[in-house]
Scaffold this motif. Sequence first.
Motif, PDB file in Angstrom:
ATOM      1  N   ARG B 107       0.889  -1.165  -0.015  1.00 55.85           N
ATOM      2  CA  ARG B 107      -0.007  -0.033   0.057  1.00 55.85           C
ATOM      3  C   ARG B 107       0.794   1.261  -0.001  1.00 55.85           C
ATOM      4  O   ARG B 107       0.537   2.309   0.492  1.00 55.85           O
ATOM      5  N   GLU B 187      -4.961 -16.104   2.028  1.00 57.69           N
ATOM      6  CA  GLU B 187      -5.840 -16.401   3.354  1.00 57.69           C
ATOM      7  C   GLU B 187      -5.521 -17.711   3.787  1.00 57.69           C
ATOM      8  O   GLU B 187      -5.348 -17.984   4.987  1.00 57.69           O
ATOM      9  N   GLU B 190      -2.360 -18.009   5.417  1.00 62.14           N
ATOM     10  CA  GLU B 190      -2.136 -17.247   6.558  1.00 62.14           C
ATOM     11  C   GLU B 190      -2.647 -18.059   7.646  1.00 62.14           C
ATOM     12  O   GLU B 190      -2.222 -18.094   8.688  1.00 62.14           O
ATOM     13  N   ARG B 196       5.448 -14.488   6.904  1.00 62.91           N
ATOM     14  CA  ARG B 196       5.623 -13.700   5.958  1.00 62.91           C
ATOM     15  C   ARG B 196       6.450 -14.107   4.796  1.00 62.91           C
ATOM     16  O   ARG B 196       6.118 -14.276   3.822  1.00 62.91           O
ATOM     17  N   HIS B 294      -6.309  -7.697  -1.564  1.00 64.16           N
ATOM     18  CA  HIS B 294      -5.862  -6.555  -1.089  1.00 64.16           C
ATOM     19  C   HIS B 294      -5.078  -6.455  -0.014  1.00 64.16           C
ATOM     20  O   HIS B 294      -5.345  -7.059   1.044  1.00 64.16           O
ATOM     21  N   PRO B 296      -2.728  -6.175   3.375  1.00 66.17           N
ATOM     22  CA  PRO B 296      -2.904  -5.362   4.674  1.00 66.17           C
ATOM     23  C   PRO B 296      -1.945  -4.231   4.735  1.00 66.17           C
ATOM     24  O   PRO B 296      -0.591  -4.129   3.885  1.00 66.17           O
ATOM     25  N   GLU B 297      -2.172  -3.286   5.799  1.00 63.83           N
ATOM     26  CA  GLU B 297      -1.173  -2.191   5.981  1.00 63.83           C
ATOM     27  C   GLU B 297      -0.180  -2.698   6.634  1.00 63.83           C
ATOM     28  O   GLU B 297      -0.058  -3.495   7.387  1.00 63.83           O
ATOM     29  N   ASN B 298       1.091  -2.068   6.273  1.00 66.62           N
ATOM     30  CA  ASN B 298       2.355  -2.552   6.811  1.00 66.62           C
ATOM     31  C   ASN B 298       3.405  -1.455   6.372  1.00 66.62           C
ATOM     32  O   ASN B 298       3.992  -1.364   5.593  1.00 66.62           O
TER      33      ASN B 298
END
Lengths: 377, 570
Positions: B107, B187, B190, B196, B294, B296-298
């Motif tokens: 992002r 997913e 995860e 990661r 989409h 995720p924020e990081n």
Amino acid sequence: MLLKQPQLPTPAATGAVPDWLRFDRISKRFGAFTALNGVDLTIRRGEFVCLLGPSGCGKTTLLRVLAGLTAQDSGQLYLGGRDISRLPPAARDYGIVFQSYALFPNLNVADNLAYGLRTDRASKARRVGELLQLVGLPGCEHKYPAELSGGQQQRVALARALAQSPSLLLLDEPLSALDAQVREHLRRELRQLQQKLGVTTLMVTHDQDEALTLADTIAVMNHGVIEQVGSPEMIYHQPASRFVANFVGRANWLPVEVSEQGEVRLAGITLALPATALPQGWADMGWPSTAELFCRPEDVQVAPHWAPGDNGLMAFVERVDFLGNVRRALLTLVTARQISLWAELGPNDAGLEALVPGQLVPLHLPANRLRLFAEAA
Amino acid sequence: MKALRFWLEAGEAAVPLWSPDQRVARGLGWLAAIGLTLFIALPLLAILLQAVIDSESGQLSLAPVQAVLASPGFLDSLLGSLTVSLATVALVLPTALVFAFALTRSRMPGRGLFKLLALSPLLAPSLMPGISLVYLFGNQGLLKSWLGDASIYGPIGIVLGEAFYTFPHALLILLTALAVADARLYEAAETLGASRLRRLLTVTLPNARYGLISAGLVVFTLAMTDFGVAKVIGGQYKVLALEAYKQVIGQQNFGKGAVIGLMLLLPAVLSLLVERWVAGSRSASLGGRSVAFHPPENRWRDGALWLFCGGVLIGLLALLGVAMAASFIKLWPYSLELTLAHYDFDQMDGGGWQAFRNSVQMAAWTALVGTLGVFGVAYLLEKMPLPPLARQICRTLALLPMAVPGLVLGLGYIFCFNHPANPLHGLYGSLAILVLATVAHFYTTAHLTISTALRQLDGEIEAVSATLCRPFWVTVWRVTLPICLPALFDVARFFFVSALTTVSCVIFLYTPDTVLAGVAVLNMDDAGETAGAAAMATLIVATALLASLLLSAAGSLLNRRAQAWRGQPH
Ligand SMILES: Nc1ncnc2c1ncn2[C@@H]1O[C@H](COP(=O)(O)OP(=O)(O)OP(=O)(O)O)[C@@H](O)[C@H]1O
Ligand SMILES: [Mg+2]
């Protein structure tokens, strides 16, 4: 399997030519695969014919051959006494609705409907208005296909197919993309419209309910061959082949023994069968020693009390399923517990109360609803 | 004769039902097959024959090939080419992968702009990075001291230049490969508690494997077959592509040029085979039902990626911008006064403003002829009942140019159209032949774009029109063309920009009257007019940018007007 086609029932539209549209030994191969294997079919003027068959049996191919969109390898097509086998699509005088509708996405409804019309602007507009009225979508002229629901798109496609007042209407699974409720509704409308216009219609479907409710005549196809042609009644109650019997509705298959004189015995009991229940030619060619008896579950009659008569048997009730207002019971014969059959009873059937698991019940197989078939290979 | 009839009719039904318009389509199909044969197959055949026919005896022989293979400089050139090409792959592939990852899986802010800037090298001729490198690290370069004792004139310069030139190609392929990431796979990984790093190694990379291989092959082939960069900054370093160019242009040794050209065909053919093989064994992990991913924020990941991408962009923009800036400067680096003197092309050798005008004209014709031609052929192939042989010819020849380096195609055009026996000999030396060669060179990409667009249309639209008594051209005009317009605009833009920037394909085909801007850059640089070359290259970039913007704007305007019917499907 070679089967003789039964006679067509009396015409629905009076005074019709018996074979206004005729397929004559139409064959089509795709590489090594035979999609159509010598199809013969005749259709009367004004008739609503459903081409019914499982997926991949060649229904669409047959329709496309008739439409001139796929060339047959051999065989002829006659329409109104004219040989149309070699004519291009535009010269064959029909309208067609594809499974995908194939509406022109960038043209609005009015332009879609007027696409094939070659008249002046005013009469085009008039015709478009008429057509939309006909299919129950008045005022939709300026909408684009993407702005319409599936059912509405289907009606537009139908209206477009009817725009040039063709004498023949071809429909390839026109309702299969719609949900059940819309489908039922459109089914009725389609039938009314067809009767109102009197346009000869050939509709492809793999939905037996659709075929049974809509058609004057059903042609059941399998593996590129037409197995049986007949009225819905006939297809349902007098299937000409094991395939037809299984594909349309549910069936019981009961093993029977056949004596050299042609007596048919089920679990030791001799059955009374009309001559029409026996496959043609058996009497001449000699009886097989065993065969299978076909009987629809709803034709199996369960009685509350034993009464003497033909084709009576005793059975145990093994299981009862409640299906709304119908009960379906699995029965086994007392004299041969390994033979089981299903019976379906409606709310008004006398034997309904007797359907309790474990109960012994008398049952009756109506002679005119039984048919004999050779054993499955 | 019988065999021929069999071939012509093989696979067709015994009963022909062609309507008049279908007969027209079949005729056009043959025409397309002949056209593609003339302008794609024959030139390649010509170069092949040139390579295996002994020039003295006129006999078929492998002697010319053997002679080239045994010639003293050949092995050096081959090794040189392999070295710089592999080095380019090693530099570009990881960089482009991280860049593509940042654009699709992070992002990071400013992704849209980053992507546009990263693709900007597509607007420049391959000579441009060479010129910039000269200004930066050349003998009078600003940053010459950075290189220490090493010289930019040689493999270092070539690799840097090729990296600039090939980076956007690799990026585009990897973006497509990564964009179809399946969120469900993520997913799943995860929920299984994969770390990661493990997710990256087990999910992202395997899914992008096909894209990576294909990007690697494209970069390798481009670097191997480009001679522009090596010409400007290669110094004494020998590479095959430049060798072929020198044989033909400098020494008029066409046979030797043809043989080396054929060698250059090898990596391309090889990569095509590898791609086929990989594509065949590729699992269907990227099915049509994949769910968009989409990320995720990081902050840490996004920050690091932002820095990396920023660094890459600075490098790319430097190689683009330095030449541009230098074109406005009086005498780099001694007199930094601004001037337009370098744009006074008519005072220099190389073709002058005429070259630029020719280029724009040629690019416009290429866009027009190419887009319509490619659309026509693709339409016939996708929607019309062509005779099987014509269909097979068109299919094959439409995909062939992808494997043919521009240099080889250009050579083929000389051998084919300069041959006195060729009835089309008259084309030689005209602007038309430049247009045709350029269309042929970029044919495959355009063909694939338009075919994809056509395949998305309902297959029964043509059938319905036929039953409504309309010939196919009415349907094309009223339905198919309007629906495909966005794709057509894309292809027109692609043709225009490519025609403007290409050098390799047209270098053998121009005459003093039809000299082109890209060629002028090369010639001016050759004549020591580096600033003039930089100015012409700048002009090319500016024109390509302007045309891209205009065509994009026109495309999106049309798209907005079509909003009503494109709508949202129910
Ligand atoms: N153009 C073609 N090329 C090769 N095979 C084809 C072609 N068209 C149809 N077939 C094959 O012919 C057979 C019959 O196809 P057809 O479309 O007529 O089936 P269908 O009865 O309409 O089935 P469905 O109910 O699924 O629409 C299928 O097995 C299909 O794979
Ligand atoms: Mg079908």
